[in-house]
Design an enzyme around this catalytic site. Structure first.
Site, PDB file in Angstrom:
ATOM      1  N   HIS A   1       1.541   5.401  -2.122  1.00 13.62           N
ATOM      2  CA  HIS A   1       1.055   6.466  -3.030  1.00 13.62           C
ATOM      3  C   HIS A   1       2.270   7.102  -3.697  1.00 13.62           C
ATOM      4  O   HIS A   1       2.814   8.083  -3.200  1.00 13.62           O
ATOM      5  CB  HIS A   1       0.245   7.509  -2.252  1.00 13.62           C
TER       6      HIS A   1
ATOM      7  N   HIS B   1       0.840  -1.210   0.000  1.00 15.27           N
ATOM      8  CA  HIS B   1       0.000   0.000   0.000  1.00 15.27           C
ATOM      9  C   HIS B   1       0.871   1.255   0.000  1.00 15.27           C
ATOM     10  O   HIS B   1       1.491   1.592   1.009  1.00 15.27           O
ATOM     11  CB  HIS B   1      -0.936   0.018   1.215  1.00 15.27           C
TER      12      HIS B   1
ATOM     13  N   HIS C   1      -9.397   1.503  -0.323  1.00 11.73           N
ATOM     14  CA  HIS C   1      -9.261   2.299   0.902  1.00 11.73           C
ATOM     15  C   HIS C   1     -10.621   2.204   1.585  1.00 11.73           C
ATOM     16  O   HIS C   1     -11.577   2.830   1.138  1.00 11.73           O
ATOM     17  CB  HIS C   1      -8.981   3.762   0.568  1.00 11.73           C
TER      18      HIS C   1
ATOM     19  N   GLN D   1      -9.568   9.073  -5.692  1.00  5.90           N
ATOM     20  CA  GLN D   1      -9.319   9.758  -4.406  1.00  5.90           C
ATOM     21  C   GLN D   1     -10.516  10.596  -3.937  1.00  5.90           C
ATOM     22  O   GLN D   1     -10.842  10.605  -2.764  1.00  5.90           O
ATOM     23  CB  GLN D   1      -8.078  10.654  -4.552  1.00  5.90           C
TER      24      GLN D   1
ATOM     25  N   ASP E   1       2.154   3.191   2.954  1.00  9.65           N
ATOM     26  CA  ASP E   1       1.213   4.255   2.583  1.00  9.65           C
ATOM     27  C   ASP E   1       1.901   5.514   2.054  1.00  9.65           C
ATOM     28  O   ASP E   1       1.631   5.934   0.940  1.00  9.65           O
ATOM     29  CB  ASP E   1       0.296   4.586   3.778  1.00  9.65           C
TER      30      ASP E   1
ATOM     31  N   GLU F   1     -11.443   4.268   6.268  1.00 12.40           N
ATOM     32  CA  GLU F   1     -10.308   4.970   6.877  1.00 12.40           C
ATOM     33  C   GLU F   1     -10.866   6.177   7.610  1.00 12.40           C
ATOM     34  O   GLU F   1     -10.757   7.327   7.173  1.00 12.40           O
ATOM     35  CB  GLU F   1      -9.268   5.398   5.827  1.00 12.40           C
TER      36      GLU F   1
HETATM   37 ZN   LIG Z   1      -3.550   5.027   1.040  1.00 11.33          ZN
END
Ligand SMILES: [Zn+2]
Length: 425
Positions: A57, A55, A208, A150, A307, A211
């Site tokens: 970005h 995971h 995701h 996103q 992450d 969260e």
């Molecule tokens: Zn993430």
């Protein structure tokens, strides 16, 4: 004649073995005396399959301070900042930052990464950039790309269409962010929609999911149902799952068996969730990590994800998956000797299972990728987060580091210090 022979290393399970490599494959594991073009002495050092990060970005990495820092430290300000940055970042900017990050990863023995790519902007420059990065690093890092809406699948006019465009461009995995859709209903509908897309296209699915600290964010229940319906099993992963930390215990006693039944995997991200979650709390302040040990006890594969590194959400980070395991061990209180060793497996074998990597491991016929660490055992590696003495990717040595013992100048004390301990030998 082997191409490479690693002599005398300690494997994660505790056995001592030599590893012979021919081309990009492991030719033999055991006691090996045959000649080799190069021999590396790993006596007393831990030899592990490579680290895996399920995971990340990478479109945002190494952008810390652009266009400015996250003053509140919250997830929502981070998303706002990223919204500004993605509007101005060029393909070249993103490629340069991501490839630099991959240099760090290679040096740390992190050789497989799943990165979410923001598909919200219609220009899809992030997707274009990450496809280019995937091509550049393909000789030494396995990079999986996730189409990640996103700002929500339905919350923007082109959210859904852009996910499909990204998949058509060659992105590997279907994403999702149900807790960020406008309503609980639309979050659940996004999961039914995305699960169908993954199943129809024969792709993996990584969401995701929940969260948030809101205990009523229960999208993982819908996700597990869709994973079961489509038979996606371990090809589906729920990332974060932080709301489970705050959920009612009775509800969780029903939920965890549903997750286990589906065969889906789970990816908590301890460095990020311990800093981002609980920001709306006074005291006591919640940890914001999902129920790792309880999921594992039910048979769910749980891995640690990194992450973020130096981006709008996180101002630190090193590409060292042992930092991630170290934080996870503390926050999830995995202090039993078996649990500490498990934390090492979570950033290697368990993460490899989550990413469905083929040919992973230290056995005959596997891909010849491994890392030699200045530690005696997996638990000692988590404790020390030691130097990577050598990193081998597909049979090639791609990174090396001199052992770097401290030199002491104290009367009557040893001349050098390595900080290893017999209890972890
Ligand atoms: Zn993430």
């Amino acid at each position: 004649m082997f191409d490479l022979l690693i002599k005398g290393g300690t494997l994660p399970g505790g056995t001592t073995a030599d590893i012979a490599i021919t081309g990009d494959r492991i030719a033999e594991v055991g006691r090996i005396d045959g000649p080799a073009r190069r021999v590396i002495d790993a006596t007393g050092d831990l030899v592990s399959p490579p680290f895996v990060d399920p995971h990340f970005h990478m479109d945002a990495t190494l952008s810390y301070g652009l266009p400015r820092v996250n003053a509140s430290g919250t997830l929502l300000e981070g998303i706002g900042l990223w919204g500004e940055l993605r509007a101005i970042a060029t393909v070249d900017d993103m490629v340069a930052r991501a490839v630099t990050y991959c240099d760090w990863a290679a040096s740390m023995g992190l050789l497989a990464i799943r990165t979410h790519v923001d598909t919200t902007p219609d220009h899809l420059r992030g997707v274009e950039a990450m496809l280019e990065v995937k091509r550049i690093v393909a000789p030494y890092i396995d990079l999986q790309l996730v189409a990640f809406p996103q700002d929500g699948l339905y919350r923007t006019a082109t959210g859904r269409q852009n996910v499909l465009r990204a998949l058509d461009m060659g992105v590997d995995v279907v994403g999702g962010i149900p807790h960020f859709e406008r309503t609980m209903d639309e979050g659940a509908e996004s999961l039914r929609d995305l699960g169908r897309i993954a199943a129809e296209r024969g792709l993996m699915w990584d969401v995701h999911c929940d969260e948030t600290d809101d205990p009523l964010s229960r999208h993982v229940e819908t996700m597990a149902r869709e994973v079961t319906r489509h038979g996606l099993g371990p090809r589906a992963a729920g990332s974060h799952l932080t709301s489970m930390h705050s959920m009612d215990n009775y509800y969780v006693s029903k939920l965890i068996p549903l997750i286990a039944e589906s065969g889906m995997t789970a990816i908590p991200n301890p460095l990020i969730n311990i800093t981002l979650q609980g920001r709306h709390d006074s005291y006591p302040r919640r940890r914001g990590l999902t129920r790792v040990k309880e999921l594992q006890a039910a048979g769910v594969t749980v891995g640690w994800g990194q992450d973020c590194v130096l981006d709008p959400w996180y101002s630190l980070g090193t590409a060292d998956m042992l930092d991630v395991a170290f934080m996870g061990l503390h926050v999830a209180q995995m202090t039993h000797p078996e649990e500490m060793a498990r934390c090492f497996r979570m950033v290697t074998e368990d993460n490899a299972r989550i990413m469905n990597l083929a040919g992973y491991g230290l056995h005959k016929g596997a891909q010849a990728s491994l890392v030699i660490l200045d530690a005696g055992t997996p638990t000692e590696a988590v404790r020390l987060r030691p130097d990577r003495l050598a990193v081998i990717s597909r049979g090639r040595v791609i990174s090396e580091k001199q052992r770097n013992d401290s030199r002491l100048t104290l009367p009557g004390r040893p001349a050098t210090v390595r900080r290893r301990h017999p209890s972890q030998a």
